[in-house]
Design a protein around this motif. Structure first.
Motif, PDB file in Angstrom:
ATOM      1  N   LYS A  96      39.406  72.628  92.289  1.00  0.00           N
ATOM      2  CA  LYS A  96      39.751  71.219  92.304  1.00  0.00           C
ATOM      3  C   LYS A  96      38.906  70.465  93.120  1.00  0.00           C
ATOM      4  O   LYS A  96      38.813  68.889  93.068  1.00  0.00           O
ATOM      5  N   ASN A  97      38.037  70.874  93.992  1.00  0.00           N
ATOM      6  CA  ASN A  97      37.690  70.102  95.002  1.00  0.00           C
ATOM      7  C   ASN A  97      36.093  69.981  94.313  1.00  0.00           C
ATOM      8  O   ASN A  97      35.065  69.167  95.057  1.00  0.00           O
ATOM      9  N   LEU A  98      35.634  70.507  93.099  1.00  0.00           N
ATOM     10  CA  LEU A  98      34.187  70.268  92.642  1.00  0.00           C
ATOM     11  C   LEU A  98      34.420  69.182  91.814  1.00  0.00           C
ATOM     12  O   LEU A  98      35.294  69.497  90.972  1.00  0.00           O
ATOM     13  N   SER A  99      33.204  68.610  91.326  1.00  0.00           N
ATOM     14  CA  SER A  99      32.975  67.794  90.172  1.00  0.00           C
ATOM     15  C   SER A  99      33.152  68.616  89.000  1.00  0.00           C
ATOM     16  O   SER A  99      32.668  69.849  89.096  1.00  0.00           O
ATOM     17  N   VAL A 120      23.276  71.341  81.944  1.00  0.00           N
ATOM     18  CA  VAL A 120      24.469  71.141  82.430  1.00  0.00           C
ATOM     19  C   VAL A 120      24.755  69.800  81.766  1.00  0.00           C
ATOM     20  O   VAL A 120      25.947  69.715  80.826  1.00  0.00           O
ATOM     21  N   MET A 121      23.912  68.735  81.904  1.00  0.00           N
ATOM     22  CA  MET A 121      24.215  67.324  81.419  1.00  0.00           C
ATOM     23  C   MET A 121      24.205  67.492  79.888  1.00  0.00           C
ATOM     24  O   MET A 121      25.095  66.796  79.204  1.00  0.00           O
ATOM     25  N   ALA A 130      30.038  63.618  78.854  1.00  0.00           N
ATOM     26  CA  ALA A 130      28.843  63.241  79.837  1.00  0.00           C
ATOM     27  C   ALA A 130      29.276  61.972  80.989  1.00  0.00           C
ATOM     28  O   ALA A 130      28.808  62.067  82.429  1.00  0.00           O
ATOM     29  N   ASP A 131      30.333  61.492  80.530  1.00  0.00           N
ATOM     30  CA  ASP A 131      30.697  60.047  81.377  1.00  0.00           C
ATOM     31  C   ASP A 131      31.621  60.673  82.474  1.00  0.00           C
ATOM     32  O   ASP A 131      32.087  60.110  83.427  1.00  0.00           O
ATOM     33  N   LYS A 132      32.081  62.137  82.387  1.00  0.00           N
ATOM     34  CA  LYS A 132      33.000  62.724  83.256  1.00  0.00           C
ATOM     35  C   LYS A 132      32.247  63.812  84.185  1.00  0.00           C
ATOM     36  O   LYS A 132      32.825  64.418  85.134  1.00  0.00           O
ATOM     37  N   ALA A 133      30.910  63.732  84.184  1.00  0.00           N
ATOM     38  CA  ALA A 133      30.300  64.904  85.102  1.00  0.00           C
ATOM     39  C   ALA A 133      30.637  64.475  86.577  1.00  0.00           C
ATOM     40  O   ALA A 133      30.614  65.579  87.420  1.00  0.00           O
ATOM     41  N   PRO A 137      38.793  67.562  88.767  1.00  0.00           N
ATOM     42  CA  PRO A 137      39.561  68.060  87.720  1.00  0.00           C
ATOM     43  C   PRO A 137      40.842  67.239  87.443  1.00  0.00           C
ATOM     44  O   PRO A 137      41.457  66.979  86.414  1.00  0.00           O
ATOM     45  N   HIS A 138      41.453  66.780  88.549  1.00  0.00           N
ATOM     46  CA  HIS A 138      42.792  65.975  88.419  1.00  0.00           C
ATOM     47  C   HIS A 138      42.642  64.892  87.844  1.00  0.00           C
ATOM     48  O   HIS A 138      43.682  63.981  87.438  1.00  0.00           O
ATOM     49  N   GLN A 139      41.192  64.018  87.595  1.00  0.00           N
ATOM     50  CA  GLN A 139      41.260  62.944  87.049  1.00  0.00           C
ATOM     51  C   GLN A 139      40.937  63.132  85.577  1.00  0.00           C
ATOM     52  O   GLN A 139      40.796  62.241  84.727  1.00  0.00           O
ATOM     53  N   LEU A 140      41.141  64.320  84.938  1.00  0.00           N
ATOM     54  CA  LEU A 140      41.122  64.820  83.406  1.00  0.00           C
ATOM     55  C   LEU A 140      42.336  64.860  82.879  1.00  0.00           C
ATOM     56  O   LEU A 140      43.093  65.422  83.456  1.00  0.00           O
TER      57      LEU A 140
END
Length: 212
Positions: A96-99, A120-121, A130-133, A137-140
């Motif tokens: 959760k703390n990683l993009s 990765v990209m 790509a716009d969520k890189a 996680p809580h924003q998905l």
């Protein structure tokens, strides 16, 4: 056999103070996408954990890409599994703390391969993420998390892709979309699929199936 991706012989698992489960022998060739079908409680997740080396059987042997999985241990098992097998769990299990991008790069680090920002990209672009890189996680949405989990499972180009109940909570439309995504991305990256499910709606999509 050179094109065998996964095989198991005489696998069984006994829970502490619990039941003993005996599993059918598995033999999957490259590009032979397969289904592991069984009702809830029949041991599908347990079998996936045995086939991936996440759990050790009471008896039996698993060969992944020609190597006896249980001959490896510790970091050797972790890195071999990370290179050769992608696992899509029922829940995404993103840190959760990683993009989003950092979660996928972590899979490269675990496989002891160089982190490849471009790969990765590219993978995120393929999966319309790509716009969520840089998102956490809580924003998905749930669907976006599932696609990140697929990207993470595929980033090291594994020979085998395991998916545990990927359609169980989905309606018919989204089930079809997820299956198409799994098939398309597996084909594109040279991975062979093994899907464990109790969802009988998807049985006709597979020629090869194992019943628990």
């Amino acid at each position: 056999m050179a094109d065998t991706v996964l095989s198991s012989v005489n696998l069984s698992y006994k829970y502490p103070q619990g039941a003993k489960l005996d599993f059918p022998d598995i033999h999957i060739l490259k590009n032979q996408h397969s289904l592991l079908l069984g009702d809830s409680g029949k041991g599908k997740t347990t079998l996936l954990h045995l086939l991936s080396g996440l759990s050790k059987p009471t008896q039996g042997e698993v060969q992944l890409m020609g190597k006896n999985l249980y001959s490896l241990s510790g970091s050797s098992l972790d890195s071999y599994r990370a290179k050769n097998l992608g696992f899509i769990f029922q829940e995404a299990h993103l840190l959760k703390n990683l993009s989003v991008a950092e979660n996928i790069k972590l899979a490269q680090s675990l496989a002891k391969v160089p982190v490849d920002e471009h790969a990765v990209m590219h993978m995120l672009s393929e999966l319309q993420l790509a716009d969520k890189a840089n998102a956490l996680p809580h924003q998905l949405s749930r669907g976006q998390k599932q696609r990140v989990a697929i990207a993470r499972a595929l980033i090291n180009r594994p020979g085998l892709l395991l998916a545990d109940e990927p359609t169980a909570s989905l309606d018919d439309t989204n089930t079809a979309l997820v299956l198409k995504l799994l098939f398309d991305t597996a084909e594109k990256h040279g991975a062979t699929l093994l899907i464990a499910t109790h969802d009988k709606r998807i049985k006709d999509k597979f020629v090869h199936a194992y019943q628990l």
